[in-house]
Write an enzyme that holds these catalytic residues in place. Sequence first.
Site, PDB file in Angstrom:
ATOM      1  N   HIS A   1      -3.748   6.469   0.485  1.00  0.00           N
ATOM      2  CA  HIS A   1      -4.042   5.092   0.084  1.00  0.00           C
ATOM      3  C   HIS A   1      -5.496   4.806   0.431  1.00  0.00           C
ATOM      4  CE1 HIS A   1      -4.289   0.810  -0.011  1.00  0.00           C
ATOM      5  NE2 HIS A   1      -4.294   0.693   1.307  1.00  0.00           N
TER       6      HIS A   1
ATOM      7  N   ASN B   1     -10.122  -1.574  -2.453  1.00  0.00           N
ATOM      8  CA  ASN B   1      -8.725  -1.354  -2.093  1.00  0.00           C
ATOM      9  C   ASN B   1      -7.854  -2.142  -3.070  1.00  0.00           C
ATOM     10  OD1 ASN B   1      -6.144  -1.553  -0.977  1.00  0.00           O
ATOM     11  ND2 ASN B   1      -6.869  -1.688   1.125  1.00  0.00           N
TER      12      ASN B   1
ATOM     13  N   CYS C   1       0.797  -1.228   0.000  1.00  0.00           N
ATOM     14  CA  CYS C   1       0.000   0.000   0.000  1.00  0.00           C
ATOM     15  C   CYS C   1       0.830   1.278   0.000  1.00  0.00           C
ATOM     16  CB  CYS C   1      -0.955  -0.021   1.188  1.00  0.00           C
ATOM     17  SG  CYS C   1      -1.897  -1.567   1.316  1.00  0.00           S
TER      18      CYS C   1
END
Length: 321
Positions: A248, A278, A113
């Site tokens: 993120h 995500n 990430c």
Amino acid sequence: MPFINAISYYLPDQSLSNENLNEVFPDWSVDKISSKTGISNRHIAAKDEYTSDMAVKAAEKLFSEHGISPSDIDYILLCTQSPDYFLPTSSCIVQARLGVPSTSGALDFNLGCSGYIYGLNLAKGLILSEEAKNVLLITSETYSKYLKEDDKSVRTIFGDAAAATLISADSNGLSARVARFALGTDGAGAENLIVKNGGSRNPGLKPELFMNGPDIFAFTLKRVPEVINRLLEKNGMTLENIDLFIFHQANKYMLQHLQQKIGIPEEKHFIFLEDCGNTVSSTIPIAMHEALRQGRIKAGMNVLLCGFGVGLSWGATIIKY
């Protein structure tokens, strides 16, 4: 000074909606999944679709959408934690498939990430050292191949995607100048987000992702405000100097808590994950692309980017359009 000159991204055709997940997890309603995560749909790589395939598709979109020739590229950086093979590196495969010159450098780096921030940092170093003029930074991840069918904590969050970014020594149109970075690492938290099986330590076992959600949440709320303060100090700026924050895109719940803790005004906080989830290292470039498309980014704006997660690893930078 390096500039971000173009961004494109690719989402697989196959999707996983909240309705699909509700059929698997009846105790989690469609509305409950949406309210907890901020996600309605995720794109999932096909069974015969892998990291290099998605990386090539993202790069080809970049070339066609922005009039870039593969011959212009002199370095490929590919961020992935789901490579096609242990060896060779997926970036070598991508170089050949794209027709990028064999005089170019190519390497994979394993980060999640925070990967896009670290990739920008590496690209900036290559350009400032005059080892490259045009760096193709690709983020490509197929986390879905690591997710257990019965683990709703991760299946409701993660989606697959790839993004391609051109970082160059010269600006071109609405470019973004890359400023200084603030980075961090804490491997003591490695087991809070991990795929233990499949590597040399645990070979022959099916790779499956484990996430300790509460500990990752606590880590994020501690480290992200710290790294932003350090970044602003390094760049001689304050929170008020930032026109847009793109973090993120972990999940809506976490992003809202970060916004409140840091004190970011609603109009300066950009969220884009409802239709893709995500996507690990691709969340930031996807969000940047969409912020540009929606007119949320304009010339003269300072945009703060921050990635955080698996490693544990985190990083932030400021880009000015």
